[in-house]
Design a protein around this motif. Structure first.
Motif, PDB file in Angstrom:
ATOM      1  N   GLY A  15       0.794  -1.229   0.000  1.00 48.44           N
ATOM      2  CA  GLY A  15       0.000   0.000   0.000  1.00 48.44           C
ATOM      3  C   GLY A  15       0.819   1.268   0.000  1.00 48.44           C
ATOM      4  O   GLY A  15       0.337   2.345   0.352  1.00 48.44           O
ATOM      5  N   THR A  18      -0.419   3.603  -2.932  1.00 49.56           N
ATOM      6  CA  THR A  18      -1.781   3.987  -2.547  1.00 49.56           C
ATOM      7  C   THR A  18      -1.745   5.047  -1.456  1.00 49.56           C
ATOM      8  O   THR A  18      -2.489   6.033  -1.503  1.00 49.56           O
ATOM      9  N   THR A  19      -0.854   4.867  -0.500  1.00 50.03           N
ATOM     10  CA  THR A  19      -0.718   5.842   0.593  1.00 50.03           C
ATOM     11  C   THR A  19      -0.146   7.158   0.084  1.00 50.03           C
ATOM     12  O   THR A  19      -0.616   8.240   0.455  1.00 50.03           O
ATOM     13  N   GLN A 149       1.663  -4.135   5.824  1.00 48.90           N
ATOM     14  CA  GLN A 149       0.446  -4.889   5.545  1.00 48.90           C
ATOM     15  C   GLN A 149       0.102  -5.807   6.718  1.00 48.90           C
ATOM     16  O   GLN A 149       0.975  -6.466   7.290  1.00 48.90           O
ATOM     17  N   THR A 184      -1.779  -1.252   7.011  1.00 47.63           N
ATOM     18  CA  THR A 184      -2.597  -1.234   5.800  1.00 47.63           C
ATOM     19  C   THR A 184      -3.224  -2.607   5.543  1.00 47.63           C
ATOM     20  O   THR A 184      -2.818  -3.613   6.115  1.00 47.63           O
ATOM     21  N   MET A 185      -4.213  -2.597   4.659  1.00 45.18           N
ATOM     22  CA  MET A 185      -4.884  -3.833   4.226  1.00 45.18           C
ATOM     23  C   MET A 185      -5.411  -4.637   5.411  1.00 45.18           C
ATOM     24  O   MET A 185      -5.305  -5.862   5.476  1.00 45.18           O
ATOM     25  N   THR A 215      -8.655  -3.156   4.067  1.00 45.32           N
ATOM     26  CA  THR A 215      -8.837  -3.688   2.719  1.00 45.32           C
ATOM     27  C   THR A 215     -10.130  -3.094   2.171  1.00 45.32           C
ATOM     28  O   THR A 215     -11.167  -3.132   2.825  1.00 45.32           O
ATOM     29  N   LEU A 219     -10.524   1.416  -2.969  1.00 41.94           N
ATOM     30  CA  LEU A 219      -9.103   1.782  -2.982  1.00 41.94           C
ATOM     31  C   LEU A 219      -8.357   1.023  -4.077  1.00 41.94           C
ATOM     32  O   LEU A 219      -7.490   1.577  -4.744  1.00 41.94           O
ATOM     33  N   ALA A 220      -8.715  -0.240  -4.247  1.00 43.62           N
ATOM     34  CA  ALA A 220      -8.062  -1.057  -5.269  1.00 43.62           C
ATOM     35  C   ALA A 220      -8.457  -0.621  -6.675  1.00 43.62           C
ATOM     36  O   ALA A 220      -7.658  -0.718  -7.611  1.00 43.62           O
ATOM     37  N   GLY A 238     -12.300   3.633   2.398  1.00 41.13           N
ATOM     38  CA  GLY A 238     -10.904   3.981   2.123  1.00 41.13           C
ATOM     39  C   GLY A 238     -10.677   5.480   2.114  1.00 41.13           C
ATOM     40  O   GLY A 238      -9.690   5.976   2.665  1.00 41.13           O
ATOM     41  N   TYR A 242      -8.206   7.654   4.765  1.00 38.56           N
ATOM     42  CA  TYR A 242      -7.090   8.514   4.366  1.00 38.56           C
ATOM     43  C   TYR A 242      -7.319   9.972   4.764  1.00 38.56           C
ATOM     44  O   TYR A 242      -6.369  10.704   5.067  1.00 38.56           O
TER      45      TYR A 242
END
Length: 258
Positions: A15, A18-19, A149, A184-185, A215, A219-220, A238, A242
């Protein structure tokens, strides 16, 4: 003067990108001016913000040898207040080329020296390795965020990363600190996520962010649309996490915890 934060973990798929994208975007939503530096040859931060890696005219790679192109390299994004210095596949050979250069660990730092007065935060997204590009990111930074993770082997390699941080701090960047460890996740349905989170909090205590990134399907999905989560689905879990993380980062900085 910008706070320069490197986001790094040599393990892939934790992640990190993503972060980088979503924390930066949420900070901009809180009226902060942010610059992202993509130093990962995969260029996922670049494509995750809607840019085609194959159409980048000037990338971070070009700045290693010609810093006069800095203004050409900085791209505006669809998020007000967020700028990007992109990366693409041309960066692949940089680690080999840097070996023979003087001050090779300080190339990114020298690029940022002329930019840090223009932003509140500068984030550096590193490749999943502990090579020269990541060392450059650590040498340039005030601090590091480590995404971890919530899964098996979460602690694997973390000791190696912490040792690398110590070496950089001792030899190249005495001011380097751990900004925070980000879980994360996280899957609330499993006992595994709970146990991993508990173990990391026990080891690192106040260094672990209160905010945990779950998760989340949205986000994915977001990188496939070239958008941060707040533009893809602002009401998703998500996005809300954030947003909470951005507030926590600002609060920690104000309280002088790092």
């Amino acid at each position: 003067m910008a706070r320069i934060i490197t986001i790094a973990n040599q393990k892939g798929g934790v992640g990190k990108t993503t972060t980088t994208i979503n924390l930066s975007t949420c900070l901009c939503d809180l009226n902060k001016k942010v610059l992202l530096i993509d130093i990962d040859p995969q260029g996922n931060t670049t494509s995750g913000l809607g840019y085609s890696k194959n159409k980048i005219a000037v990338s971070i790679y070009d700045l290693f040898s010609d810093q006069e192109k800095i203004n050409q390299a900085i791209l505006n994004t669809s998020i007000p207040g967020l700028s990007l210095i992109p990366a693409n596949i041309s960066l692949t050979g940089a680690e080999i080329e840097l070996v023979n250069l003087e001050q090779r660990e300080f190339r990114v730092k020298s690029i940022l020296d002329s930019l840090k007065e223009n932003y509140d935060y500068i984030f550096i997204d590193c490749p999943p390795s502990l090579g020269l590009l990541t060392i450059n990111g650590l040498t340039a930074a005030n601090s590091i965020i480590i995404p971890v993770q919530c899964a098996y082997y979460a602690m694997e390699g973390l000791g190696q990363l912490l040792n690398t941080i110590k070496l950089v701090k001792d030899r190249l960047n005495r001011s380097l600190k751990i900004e925070g460890i980000l879980l994360t996740m996280y899957d609330a349905r499993t006992n595994l996520s709970y146990q991993v989170a508990k173990e990391i909090k026990t080891h690192f205590r106040e260094k672990v962010y209160e905010t945990i990134i779950p998760t989340n399907v949205k986000l994915a999905e977001a990188p496939g649309f070239g958008k941060p989560i707040t533009l893809h689905d602002n009401q998703s879990t998500g996005a809300k996490c954030y947003q909470k993380l951005a507030e926590e980062v600002i609060r920690r900085n104000k309280n002088g915890r790092n």
